[in-house]
Enzyme design. Structure first.
Site, PDB file in Angstrom:
ATOM      1  N   LYS A  57     -11.974  -0.327   0.432  1.00  0.00           N
ATOM      2  CA  LYS A  57     -11.193   0.393  -0.572  1.00  0.00           C
ATOM      3  C   LYS A  57     -11.996   0.443  -1.877  1.00  0.00           C
ATOM      4  O   LYS A  57     -12.925   1.221  -1.973  1.00  0.00           O
ATOM      5  CB  LYS A  57      -9.816  -0.239  -0.677  1.00  0.00           C
ATOM      6  CG  LYS A  57      -9.025   0.114   0.592  1.00  0.00           C
ATOM      7  CD  LYS A  57      -7.710  -0.534   0.751  1.00  0.00           C
ATOM      8  CE  LYS A  57      -7.057  -0.041   2.050  1.00  0.00           C
ATOM      9  NZ  LYS A  57      -6.306  -1.045   2.754  1.00  0.00           N
ATOM     10  N   HIS A 111      -5.547  -3.930  -1.579  1.00  0.00           N
ATOM     11  CA  HIS A 111      -5.433  -2.913  -2.630  1.00  0.00           C
ATOM     12  C   HIS A 111      -5.500  -3.511  -4.031  1.00  0.00           C
ATOM     13  O   HIS A 111      -5.277  -2.808  -5.024  1.00  0.00           O
ATOM     14  CB  HIS A 111      -4.128  -2.125  -2.480  1.00  0.00           C
ATOM     15  CG  HIS A 111      -4.179  -1.094  -1.397  1.00  0.00           C
ATOM     16  ND1 HIS A 111      -4.706   0.158  -1.582  1.00  0.00           N
ATOM     17  CD2 HIS A 111      -3.784  -1.146  -0.108  1.00  0.00           C
ATOM     18  CE1 HIS A 111      -4.616   0.850  -0.456  1.00  0.00           C
ATOM     19  NE2 HIS A 111      -4.055   0.076   0.457  1.00  0.00           N
ATOM     20  N   SER A 150       0.799  -1.229   0.000  1.00  0.00           N
ATOM     21  CA  SER A 150       0.000   0.000   0.000  1.00  0.00           C
ATOM     22  C   SER A 150       0.830   1.277   0.000  1.00  0.00           C
ATOM     23  O   SER A 150       0.343   2.321  -0.386  1.00  0.00           O
ATOM     24  CB  SER A 150      -0.953  -0.002   1.184  1.00  0.00           C
ATOM     25  OG  SER A 150      -0.256  -0.227   2.381  1.00  0.00           O
TER      26      SER A 150
HETATM   27  C1  LIG Z   1      -6.093  -1.243   4.153  1.00  0.00           C
HETATM   28  C2  LIG Z   1      -5.513  -2.565   4.418  1.00  0.00           C
HETATM   29  C3  LIG Z   1      -6.036  -3.395   5.405  1.00  0.00           C
HETATM   30  C4  LIG Z   1      -7.105  -2.933   6.353  1.00  0.00           C
HETATM   31  O1  LIG Z   1      -8.336  -2.877   5.759  1.00  0.00           O
HETATM   32  P1  LIG Z   1      -9.551  -2.193   6.566  1.00  0.00           P
HETATM   33  O2  LIG Z   1     -10.732  -2.827   5.967  1.00  0.00           O
HETATM   34  O3  LIG Z   1      -9.456  -0.736   6.326  1.00  0.00           O
HETATM   35  O4  LIG Z   1      -9.372  -2.558   7.989  1.00  0.00           O
HETATM   36  C5  LIG Z   1      -5.516  -4.654   5.543  1.00  0.00           C
HETATM   37  N1  LIG Z   1      -4.509  -5.087   4.765  1.00  0.00           N
HETATM   38  C6  LIG Z   1      -3.949  -4.306   3.824  1.00  0.00           C
HETATM   39  C7  LIG Z   1      -2.854  -4.846   2.981  1.00  0.00           C
HETATM   40  C8  LIG Z   1      -4.440  -3.023   3.616  1.00  0.00           C
HETATM   41  O5  LIG Z   1      -3.894  -2.248   2.692  1.00  0.00           O
END
Ligand SMILES: *Cc1c(COP(=O)(O)O)cnc(C)c1O
Length: 394
Positions: free
Chosen positions: A241, A210, A182
């Site tokens: 996301k 992502h 990310s």
């Molecule tokens: C954003 C993210 C998460 C967390 O996701 P949420 O639903 O916002 O808790 C977990 N793993 C990765 C790789 C992320 O980029």
């Protein structure tokens, strides 16, 4: 102030002095290409709203309709009275979308990692983890009590070396990697990781937070991108996301999903996803299954923006995804860059330690299908202006 908490004051001072103090901005509008932030109308370059679904009229409508029928809260954990027909439908639809046999939703992606990892490995086991994995993976690994062995970032050869040396020390082994990283926007070589992992009787897990809605056919994710259907045991995902809502998912082998129904602690001990969230997620899947238009637009925008940024002379790192880091190095410079951008109407946050390694501060631009070509041009103009003013580009 009581003395016993004075250390917090001191620590915060250190953060402020090093440009690492989080200034939290407040939105006074819905998500979209433009936002009202701290009262100003600004171009949004930092949400994870890849496809513009967070405020899509059909997604919003689906949430409203579900509230009329089911109310808002689940009022229980999934294993007691919190599983509504909507939850069952979302679990099923996510599995179908991702092309796997089963899926189970959690309250967030973070929770999905905290639930899945400790359910699969424990004290007698070993986890082989990419050194730049997401914080929620790291915390899930720690919570499991398993021995954590870090391999060099995206390096399947190093993974092979570590497994050869250490696999025999453990009862079970878990290999775990982010799909898309990310902070840098680079992608794990999942094909190579699979080829290595299959020789060591190890469970393979990828966190596709992502990648969903971004990579693969119509946004079906990293497993689809590498055509590894049926070969990755566990996929973690988020609904916060590209899906534009909130929630997490563990998808893959039905035995793993069944086990998480019994032993996924956030599934058993924290209330289910809320009604509007679940209904909105189902509608997001409907939109993704109907057309690849939004995903195509996302990539078109990404290519346009990144090409132009490179032409301006910015270092956008190793990204091969819509995540566009603008590498600045010094945390104070990066924060200043972000403030200057805001002054000319562009909202793009600076990321510093501990979100990224020390000395690798950056502005992270998140491209979305919601941006028009005109929006992207405005953003590029702002970057050019601030970049020259601060001597980052000539
Ligand atoms: C954003 C993210 C998460 C967390 O996701 P949420 O639903 O916002 O808790 C977990 N793993 C990765 C790789 C992320 O980029």
């Amino acid at each position: 102030m009581t003395d016993k908490l004075k250390w917090i004051h001191d620590e915060i001072k250190v953060l402020q002095d090093n440009g690492l103090y989080n200034q939290i901005r407040t939105l006074g509008s819905a998500q979209g290409a433009w936002l009202i932030v701290d009262g100003e109308r600004v171009l949004n370059f930092c949400s994870n709203n890849y496809l513009g679904l967070a405020n899509h009229p059909r997604v919003v409508q689906a949430a409203k309709k579900a509230i009329d029928k089911y109310g808002v809260g689940p009022a229980a954990v999934r294993t007691i009275a919190g599983t509504m027909s909507l939850h069952v439908e979302l679990d099923r639809r996510l599995a179908a979308f991702k092309g796997v046999e089963s899926a189970i939703t959690f309250q967030s992606g973070f929770m999905a990692n905290l639930g899945a990892i400790p359910a699969l490995v424990g004290k007698e086991d070993g986890i082989f983890s990419d050194e730049l994995n997401h914080a929620s993976i790291i915390d899930g690994c720690r919570l499991s009590g398993a021995k954590i062995i870090r391999y060099a970032h995206t390096d399947a050869e190093d993974l092979n070396k570590q497994l050869a040396q250490r696999r025999a020390d453990f009862r079970r082994a878990l290999v775990i990697t982010d799909g898309v990283f990310s902070m840098d926007g680079d992608v794990a070589p999942l094909d190579k990781i699979y080829e290595v992992t299959k020789n060591y009787d190890a469970i393979l897990m990828v966190d596709d937070a992502h990648g969903e809605g971004v990579l693969g056919k119509g946004g079906r994710g990293i497993v689809d991108k590498f055509n590894l259907h049926g070969k990755v045991d566990v996929e973690i995902g988020t609904l916060s996301k590209a899906f534009g809502v909130v929630g997490g998912v563990v998808a893959g082998n039905p035995l793993v999903v069944e086990w998480l129904h019994q032993r996924g602690r956030p599934f058993l001990f924290s209330s289910a996803m809320t009604v509007p969230d679940v209904a909105a997620c189902i509608e997001s899947i409907n939109l993704l299954e109907e057309s690849t238009q939004l995903v195509d637009k996302l990539w078109e925008n990404t290519d346009y923006f990144k090409t132009a940024m490179k032409r301006l002379g910015f270092d956008t790192g190793k990204s091969v995804t819509p995540i566009t880091p603008v590498m600045l190095g010094d945390a104070a410079l990066s924060q200043k860059f972000s403030r200057e951008l805001f002054n000319v109407g562009v909202f793009a946050m600076s990321l510093g330690y501990p979100t990224v390694p020390r000395g690798k501060a950056r502005i992270r631009v998140m491209i979305s299908a919601a941006h028009t070509r005109d929006d992207l041009d405005k953003g590029l103009e702002a970057f050019a202006e601030v970049g020259r003013k601060l001597g980052v580009i000539s």
